[in-house]
Design a protein around this motif. Structure first.
Motif, PDB file in Angstrom:
ATOM      1  N   GLY A  42       0.815  -1.208   0.000  1.00  0.00           N
ATOM      2  CA  GLY A  42       0.000   0.000   0.000  1.00  0.00           C
ATOM      3  C   GLY A  42       0.845   1.252   0.000  1.00  0.00           C
ATOM      4  O   GLY A  42       1.095   1.858  -1.036  1.00  0.00           O
ATOM      5  N   CYS A  43       1.348   1.610   1.190  1.00  0.00           N
ATOM      6  CA  CYS A  43       1.991   2.931   1.334  1.00  0.00           C
ATOM      7  C   CYS A  43       3.490   2.894   1.108  1.00  0.00           C
ATOM      8  O   CYS A  43       4.096   3.911   0.818  1.00  0.00           O
TER       9      CYS A  43
ATOM     10  N   MET B   1       8.435   5.159  -4.764  1.00  0.00           N
ATOM     11  CA  MET B   1       8.546   4.684  -3.387  1.00  0.00           C
ATOM     12  C   MET B   1       9.466   3.471  -3.282  1.00  0.00           C
ATOM     13  O   MET B   1       9.159   2.513  -2.594  1.00  0.00           O
ATOM     14  N   LYS B   2      10.572   3.518  -4.025  1.00  0.00           N
ATOM     15  CA  LYS B   2      11.570   2.447  -3.882  1.00  0.00           C
ATOM     16  C   LYS B   2      12.883   3.099  -3.478  1.00  0.00           C
ATOM     17  O   LYS B   2      13.163   4.236  -3.871  1.00  0.00           O
ATOM     18  N   PRO B   3      13.697   2.383  -2.710  1.00  0.00           N
ATOM     19  CA  PRO B   3      14.968   2.974  -2.284  1.00  0.00           C
ATOM     20  C   PRO B   3      15.866   3.303  -3.470  1.00  0.00           C
ATOM     21  O   PRO B   3      15.832   2.594  -4.489  1.00  0.00           O
ATOM     22  N   PRO B   4      16.668   4.351  -3.344  1.00  0.00           N
ATOM     23  CA  PRO B   4      17.678   4.634  -4.378  1.00  0.00           C
ATOM     24  C   PRO B   4      18.782   3.566  -4.293  1.00  0.00           C
ATOM     25  O   PRO B   4      18.833   2.835  -3.305  1.00  0.00           O
ATOM     26  N   PRO B   5      19.633   3.492  -5.280  1.00  0.00           N
ATOM     27  CA  PRO B   5      20.711   2.493  -5.216  1.00  0.00           C
ATOM     28  C   PRO B   5      21.675   2.774  -4.054  1.00  0.00           C
ATOM     29  O   PRO B   5      21.910   3.925  -3.707  1.00  0.00           O
ATOM     30  N   PHE B   6      22.159   1.710  -3.462  1.00  0.00           N
ATOM     31  CA  PHE B   6      23.180   1.814  -2.417  1.00  0.00           C
ATOM     32  C   PHE B   6      23.906   0.493  -2.390  1.00  0.00           C
ATOM     33  O   PHE B   6      23.478  -0.473  -3.030  1.00  0.00           O
ATOM     34  N   ARG B   7      25.007   0.454  -1.655  1.00  0.00           N
ATOM     35  CA  ARG B   7      25.701  -0.812  -1.466  1.00  0.00           C
ATOM     36  C   ARG B   7      25.311  -1.347  -0.099  1.00  0.00           C
ATOM     37  O   ARG B   7      25.391  -0.616   0.888  1.00  0.00           O
ATOM     38  N   TYR B   8      24.845  -2.583  -0.061  1.00  0.00           N
ATOM     39  CA  TYR B   8      24.382  -3.199   1.180  1.00  0.00           C
ATOM     40  C   TYR B   8      25.471  -4.082   1.748  1.00  0.00           C
ATOM     41  O   TYR B   8      25.966  -4.971   1.055  1.00  0.00           O
ATOM     42  N   VAL B   9      25.852  -3.819   2.985  1.00  0.00           N
ATOM     43  CA  VAL B   9      26.843  -4.680   3.631  1.00  0.00           C
ATOM     44  C   VAL B   9      26.293  -5.145   4.968  1.00  0.00           C
ATOM     45  O   VAL B   9      25.600  -4.404   5.668  1.00  0.00           O
ATOM     46  N   ARG B  10      26.619  -6.394   5.301  1.00  0.00           N
ATOM     47  CA  ARG B  10      26.041  -6.984   6.498  1.00  0.00           C
ATOM     48  C   ARG B  10      27.139  -7.613   7.348  1.00  0.00           C
ATOM     49  O   ARG B  10      27.423  -8.808   7.244  1.00  0.00           O
ATOM     50  N   PRO B  11      27.782  -6.784   8.183  1.00  0.00           N
ATOM     51  CA  PRO B  11      28.858  -7.332   9.022  1.00  0.00           C
ATOM     52  C   PRO B  11      28.305  -8.308  10.052  1.00  0.00           C
ATOM     53  O   PRO B  11      27.157  -8.183  10.484  1.00  0.00           O
ATOM     54  N   ASP B  12      29.147  -9.289  10.434  1.00  0.00           N
ATOM     55  CA  ASP B  12      28.754 -10.265  11.449  1.00  0.00           C
ATOM     56  C   ASP B  12      29.311  -9.907  12.817  1.00  0.00           C
ATOM     57  O   ASP B  12      28.873 -10.435  13.826  1.00  0.00           O
ATOM     58  N   SER B  13      30.330  -9.045  12.829  1.00  0.00           N
ATOM     59  CA  SER B  13      30.951  -8.718  14.114  1.00  0.00           C
ATOM     60  C   SER B  13      31.003  -7.208  14.297  1.00  0.00           C
ATOM     61  O   SER B  13      30.944  -6.435  13.330  1.00  0.00           O
ATOM     62  N   LEU B  14      31.147  -6.808  15.559  1.00  0.00           N
ATOM     63  CA  LEU B  14      31.250  -5.385  15.878  1.00  0.00           C
ATOM     64  C   LEU B  14      32.489  -4.775  15.226  1.00  0.00           C
ATOM     65  O   LEU B  14      32.429  -3.667  14.674  1.00  0.00           O
ATOM     66  N   PRO B  39      11.653   3.929   5.457  1.00  0.00           N
ATOM     67  CA  PRO B  39      10.736   4.910   4.860  1.00  0.00           C
ATOM     68  C   PRO B  39      11.477   6.099   4.234  1.00  0.00           C
ATOM     69  O   PRO B  39      11.106   6.587   3.164  1.00  0.00           O
ATOM     70  N   MET B  40      12.549   6.548   4.903  1.00  0.00           N
ATOM     71  CA  MET B  40      13.300   7.683   4.357  1.00  0.00           C
ATOM     72  C   MET B  40      14.005   7.316   3.056  1.00  0.00           C
ATOM     73  O   MET B  40      14.136   8.142   2.156  1.00  0.00           O
ATOM     74  N   LEU B  41      14.437   6.047   2.963  1.00  0.00           N
ATOM     75  CA  LEU B  41      15.024   5.569   1.703  1.00  0.00           C
ATOM     76  C   LEU B  41      13.930   5.501   0.627  1.00  0.00           C
ATOM     77  O   LEU B  41      14.115   5.955  -0.502  1.00  0.00           O
ATOM     78  N   ASN B  42      12.798   4.903   1.021  1.00  0.00           N
ATOM     79  CA  ASN B  42      11.714   4.723   0.045  1.00  0.00           C
ATOM     80  C   ASN B  42      11.219   6.064  -0.491  1.00  0.00           C
ATOM     81  O   ASN B  42      10.820   6.173  -1.643  1.00  0.00           O
ATOM     82  N   MET B  43      11.236   7.075   0.375  1.00  0.00           N
ATOM     83  CA  MET B  43      10.788   8.399  -0.057  1.00  0.00           C
ATOM     84  C   MET B  43      11.936   9.243  -0.603  1.00  0.00           C
ATOM     85  O   MET B  43      11.759  10.422  -0.880  1.00  0.00           O
ATOM     86  N   ARG B  44      13.100   8.635  -0.694  1.00  0.00           N
ATOM     87  CA  ARG B  44      14.307   9.289  -1.219  1.00  0.00           C
ATOM     88  C   ARG B  44      14.726  10.496  -0.393  1.00  0.00           C
ATOM     89  O   ARG B  44      15.330  11.432  -0.918  1.00  0.00           O
ATOM     90  N   LEU B  45      14.375  10.476   0.886  1.00  0.00           N
ATOM     91  CA  LEU B  45      14.825  11.547   1.769  1.00  0.00           C
ATOM     92  C   LEU B  45      16.238  11.265   2.265  1.00  0.00           C
ATOM     93  O   LEU B  45      16.938  12.157   2.723  1.00  0.00           O
ATOM     94  N   ALA B  46      16.644  10.001   2.190  1.00  0.00           N
ATOM     95  CA  ALA B  46      18.010   9.617   2.552  1.00  0.00           C
ATOM     96  C   ALA B  46      18.614   8.893   1.357  1.00  0.00           C
ATOM     97  O   ALA B  46      17.936   8.100   0.705  1.00  0.00           O
ATOM     98  N   ARG B  47      19.875   9.206   1.061  1.00  0.00           N
ATOM     99  CA  ARG B  47      20.556   8.577  -0.064  1.00  0.00           C
ATOM    100  C   ARG B  47      21.967   8.160   0.332  1.00  0.00           C
ATOM    101  O   ARG B  47      22.943   8.648  -0.225  1.00  0.00           O
ATOM    102  N   PRO B  48      22.084   7.259   1.301  1.00  0.00           N
ATOM    103  CA  PRO B  48      23.427   6.819   1.698  1.00  0.00           C
ATOM    104  C   PRO B  48      24.056   5.992   0.574  1.00  0.00           C
ATOM    105  O   PRO B  48      23.341   5.340  -0.185  1.00  0.00           O
ATOM    106  N   GLU B  49      25.385   6.038   0.493  1.00  0.00           N
ATOM    107  CA  GLU B  49      26.051   5.199  -0.515  1.00  0.00           C
ATOM    108  C   GLU B  49      26.186   3.778  -0.023  1.00  0.00           C
ATOM    109  O   GLU B  49      26.134   2.836  -0.808  1.00  0.00           O
TER     110      GLU B  49
END
Lengths: 163, 299
Positions: A42-43, B1-14, B39-49
């Protein structure tokens, strides 16, 4: 920059492995890659609740998760509720109490309500209404939805539904 | 309402997470529960690399009790404050605000550290941490430091965290004998952003207020402590006509201390009126709650 990666998930007990870009939302992955269109969009900013699914047993907004985040997890969607032709008791209650009209919000409410009842098996109507504050329905006026959830609450059907 | 492109990283340790933040600095954004960031990504209010997903970093969601404090890991989900009997008992004010944080489903995912680092001036957890006088631990490759709640929230959506720092732990002063707590919020619909909210921690001794902190939320660019308002309560009994007078005076000072803004939902005058009303409510809740807890043995 947006790399594609393989995402392996178990949804409703079935294993899937499909490619997704890093920026693909879990809601879109379920619908577009896995063809599970029961989860509605939806949103896309976490307000309407229609994309709610279970991730590792907890109700979450699938539009607030990336598909990549769900890699290796177990999910449950509205398609996983009925057994064959037999509706889940909560679905049955929705039908009996006229708790849906257009049905757009229904999958999200069903998934949220099941997790809610798992934590609070005998909620008051007020508690049900507060839970429903996270879901937008433009048809029913909510009262029949509260009726349906209240009808199922405490009848012993809820433990079975936790994934 | 889709996130802009970014690189996704998922660390396992601190260590891995801190290394990523050190490398990418303010081009990176930490992804915790995602209830505000996505939501901020989806609305393109945030664009982290780079998006650094810390959901699989081990050891970030633990709860420890020591020296009258409770320390919760940053990745503890908000729903824990409603469901854990241990947390409800030790942190009654945090538990009282929990049902107002978003909705049932978002609290399953939203984290305590994410909410504090996000520093939304309308956030319930920032207000409660400030009211209790808690703090957070921030870690980076440069080291580890404690940041008091009073220094953490700079202005709307801006915390004192440096780009290479990760908020790892939250230190909450635990409920102590003689203390009472109150929380109240007004929003247009349950779960919406608050128009105003108030929180109170109050210590009652020998029939009077010995110590009190009154916090106001959503009525300035960050949560506020209404120190002057709290001051008029100290040494007073809040029972009877004199007590009513003191509570009314505190509420009116709180309304004056608020710096609300006007938008299409509510005027400045209305928000000030809410601050007065909610302050009165939480002070009374705190006073009565402290009495209820008195049986647990006072200091």
């Amino acid at each position: 920059m947006s790399d594609h990666r393989e995402i392996a998930v178990t949804v409703n007990g079935r294993r899937y492995r499909e490619a997704a870009s890093d920026r693909m939302l879990l809601s879109d992955f379920l619908r577009q890659r896995l063809g599970l269109t029961g989860t509605h969009v939806g949103c896309e900013h976490g307000v309407c609740g229609s994309c709610t699914v279970h991730l590792e047993g907890a109700a979450v907004r699938s539009c607030l998760l990336l598909a990549a985040q769900a890699d290796g997890t177990e999910l449950r969607t509205v398609e996983g509720l009925a057994s064959g032709d037999r509706l889940h008791p909560l679905q049955e209650a929705f039908r009996e109490h006229f708790a849906l009209q257009c049905g757009f919000c229904t999958p999200g409410i069903l998934m949220a309500a099941l997790d809610f009842l798992a934590h609070n098996p005998t909620p008051t109507r007020r508690e049900i209404a507060e839970m429903l504050s996270g879901h937008l329905c433009r048809c029913t006026g909510y009262a029949p939805i509260i009726d349906a959830i209240a009808a199922v609450a405490g009848t012993g059907t809820t433990p079975e539904v936790t994934s | 309402m889709k996130p802009p492109p970014f690189r996704y990283v998922r660390p396992d340790s601190l260590e891995e997470a801190l290394a990523l933040l050190a490398t990418h600095g303010d081009e990176a954004k930490v992804l915790a529960g995602g209830c505000s960031l996505v939501p901020m990504l989806n609305m393109r209010l945030a664009r982290p690399e780079v998006l650094v997903d810390v959901n699989r970093v081990g050891g970030l969601a633990e709860v420890r009790a020591d020296n009258g404090d409770v320390t919760t890991g940053a990745m503890l989900r908000q729903s824990a404050f409603e469901r854990s009997p241990q947390l409800r008992g030790a942190l009654p004010l945090t538990a009282a605000c929990a049902p107002y944080i978003g909705h049932f489903v978002t609290r399953n995912r939203g984290t305590v550290g994410g909410s504090l680092a996000h520093a939304d001036a309308r956030g319930e957890l920032p207000l409660v941490l400030l009211t209790l006088g808690g703090s957070v631990l921030a870690e980076s490759r440069r080291g580890r430091r404690s940041i008091a709640a009073e220094d953490l929230f700079l202005y709307h959506f801006t915390s004192a965290l440096e780009p290479d720092e990760l908020l790892t732990d939250v230190r909450w002063p635990a409920a102590a004998p003689g203390w009472g707590y109150g929380f109240a919020e007004m929003a247009q619909r349950h779960g919406d952003y608050a128009l105003a909210m108030a929180a109170c921690a109050l210590r009652r001794r020998d029939g009077v207020v010995a110590e009190v902190r009154l916090g106001l939320g959503a009525v300035a660019d960050r949560p506020l402590l209404a120190g002057e308002a709290a001051g008029v309560l100290v040494g007073q009994s809040l029972d009877g006509a004199a007590g009513d007078e003191a509570v009314r005076e505190a509420a009116s000072l709180a309304a004056a201390a608020a710096q609300p803004f006007e938008d299409l939902h509510a005027s400045v005058a209305y928000r000030r009126q809410l601050v007065s009303l909610l302050s009165e409510q939480v002070i009374r809740q705190g006073w009565l709650d402290a009495d209820d807890r008195a049986g647990e043995g006072g200091p």
